[in-house]
Design a protein around this motif. Structure first.
Motif, mmCIF file in Angstrom:
data_model
loop_
_atom_site.group_PDB
_atom_site.id
_atom_site.type_symbol
_atom_site.label_atom_id
_atom_site.label_comp_id
_atom_site.label_asym_id
_atom_site.label_seq_id
_atom_site.Cartn_x
_atom_site.Cartn_y
_atom_site.Cartn_z
ATOM 1 N N SER A 51 0.852 -1.179 0.000
ATOM 2 C CA SER A 51 0.000 0.000 0.000
ATOM 3 C C SER A 51 0.890 1.232 0.000
ATOM 4 C CB SER A 51 -0.913 0.017 1.228
ATOM 5 O OG SER A 51 -1.794 1.133 1.173
ATOM 6 N N VAL A 52 0.295 2.366 -0.322
ATOM 7 C CA VAL A 52 0.965 3.652 -0.171
ATOM 8 C C VAL A 52 0.263 4.391 0.945
ATOM 9 C CG1 VAL A 52 1.518 5.846 -1.255
ATOM 10 C CG2 VAL A 52 1.670 3.735 -2.567
ATOM 11 N N CYS A 53 1.038 4.872 1.884
ATOM 12 C CA CYS A 53 0.487 5.498 3.084
ATOM 13 C C CYS A 53 0.890 6.966 3.108
ATOM 14 C CB CYS A 53 1.029 4.776 4.311
ATOM 15 S SG CYS A 53 0.139 5.097 5.821
ATOM 16 N N ALA A 54 -0.092 7.860 3.039
ATOM 17 C CA ALA A 54 0.196 9.289 3.047
ATOM 18 C C ALA A 54 -0.068 9.918 4.404
ATOM 19 C CB ALA A 54 -0.642 9.993 1.981
ATOM 20 N N GLY A 55 -0.546 9.164 5.348
ATOM 21 C CA GLY A 55 -0.830 9.673 6.682
ATOM 22 C C GLY A 55 -1.034 8.524 7.636
ATOM 23 N N SER A 56 -2.040 7.706 7.332
ATOM 24 C CA SER A 56 -2.264 6.471 8.066
ATOM 25 C C SER A 56 -2.897 5.461 7.123
ATOM 26 C CB SER A 56 -3.168 6.718 9.280
ATOM 27 O OG SER A 56 -4.443 7.161 8.870
ATOM 28 N N CYS A 57 -2.705 4.199 7.422
ATOM 29 C CA CYS A 57 -3.297 3.161 6.592
ATOM 30 C C CYS A 57 -3.519 1.914 7.435
ATOM 31 C CB CYS A 57 -2.427 2.854 5.376
ATOM 32 S SG CYS A 57 -0.708 2.495 5.755
ATOM 33 N N SER A 58 -4.370 1.037 6.929
ATOM 34 C CA SER A 58 -4.740 -0.164 7.650
ATOM 35 C C SER A 58 -4.599 -1.378 6.744
ATOM 36 C CB SER A 58 -6.188 -0.042 8.147
ATOM 37 O OG SER A 58 -6.584 -1.211 8.825
#
Length: 340
Positions: free
Chosen positions: A26-33
């Motif tokens: 995934s690409v995470c720009a702040g938060s990701c799950s």
């Protein structure tokens, strides 16, 4: 894994998950799950972007997986860490809620850049269990922090820090409550390291009972094939007029039992490694002095409360540093995984 070669073609949107046995990207720009079940996972990240930045990672219940890494404009670097996913995310009592299903990742740092992340199951990862109290716990909510909450940032990919420290736990309650040692013990595999630091809440525990409880914990770890390691407790921010820590600061209990001294003696008698966090944190506090050492703990100005026992995020990282230095000096096998 040749991650950097694909960065230039990267689109800033979530990518489809791979098969369950392989990595999820995934690409995470702040938060990701990441929708993954409980277990241990390797996180591989690419840090950096078009602009200069400093990017770190917190996972799950505010565990520090990676301290911020500075990158120049256009620079990309790779980092890896192994983490545990569990429910509840924080303390084993679940008193602060179960958390969010799956693996939660949040970018930290003064200027975080979008990050490409791969999450891969690591079912055979060596584990570092932490049996302790609030001074080491994974605190889901601000402002409290435990030193073991910061421990993952000091390891490269390999060992998974499984922090089962519980606020309010003593050697008595950790054995008596089925949510604590009865839960942790069956998880321990041959070769796992188990850090035992229980003292702050043994305020009314006699020396005889304290020694017996420690012996039970140590035997339980050994029976599973794990390696028990004694960690003496971090000091409290309690200074006397002479500029030295008081007996309360040095974790002498209400019955006059010098708990760190007992822990040192038990480690010697049982012939197991000792990480003397009491001595190391005492040196740190007394060298800084009463006023200059307050930022290690919670303060009225910064946190809305003066708390001489619980740590700030800064304090948690500093005390975790002391623990890792002790690991190196004790020549623990897991010390080879520490970041340079």
């Amino acid at each position: 894994m040749k991650i950097l070669a694909v960065v230039a073609a990267l689109a800033l949107s979530a990518l489809p998950a791979a098969a369950d046995a392989g990595p999820r990207w995934s690409v995470c720009a702040g938060s990701c799950s990441f929708d993954v079940p409980a277990g241990d996972y390797r996180i591989d990240v690419v840090l950096g972007g078009r602009d200069a930045g400093a990017t770190g990672l917190d996972v799950e219940a505010r565990r520090i997986a990676l301290a911020p890494v500075a990158t120049r404009a256009g620079q990309y670097v790779e980092r890896s860490v192994t983490v545990e996913v569990r429910t509840p995310e924080g303390m084993p009592s679940g008193e602060d809620g179960p958390g969010t299903p799956g693996l939660q990742v949040r970018l930290t740092g003064p200027a975080p850049q979008p990050v490409r992340i791969a999450v891969t199951p690591e079912p055979k990862a060596p584990r570092v269990f932490v049996i302790s109290d609030s001074t080491a716990a994974d605190w889901t909510n601000l402002p409290k922090n435990g030193w073991a909450q910061a421990l993952p940032e000091f390891f490269r990919a390999g060992p998974s820090v499984r922090n089962y420290a519980q606020s309010g736990a003593s050697t008595v309650s950790y054995l008596d409550d089925p949510r604590y040692f009865a839960r942790v013990r069956p998880m321990i595999r041959r070769g796992d390291t188990v850090l035992i630091q229980l003292a702050h809440n043994d305020k009314q525990t006699t020396e005889e009972v304290y020694r017996a409880n420690l012996a039970t914990l140590i035997a339980g770890v050994r029976d599973q094939g794990g390696m028990p390691v004694i960690v003496t407790p971090p000091v409290r921010h309690r200074f006397g007029a002479d500029g030295k820590l008081t007996p309360l600061g040095l974790v002498v209990n209400n019955l006059g039992v010098d708990l760190p001294a007992v822990l040192r003696d038990v480690a010697r008698q049982q012939k197991i490694p000792l990480l003397d966090l009491t001595a190391r944190s005492r040196i740190l506090l007394e060298s800084l002095g009463e006023a200059e050492s307050w930022p290690l703990y919670l303060t009225l100005a910064h946190d809305g409360v003066d708390d001489a026992t619980h740590l700030s995020r800064y304090g948690a990282e500093q005390f975790a540093t002391l623990v890792t230095r002790a690991m190196i000096e004790a020549r623990l096998p897991l010390a080879r995984f520490l970041r340079p």
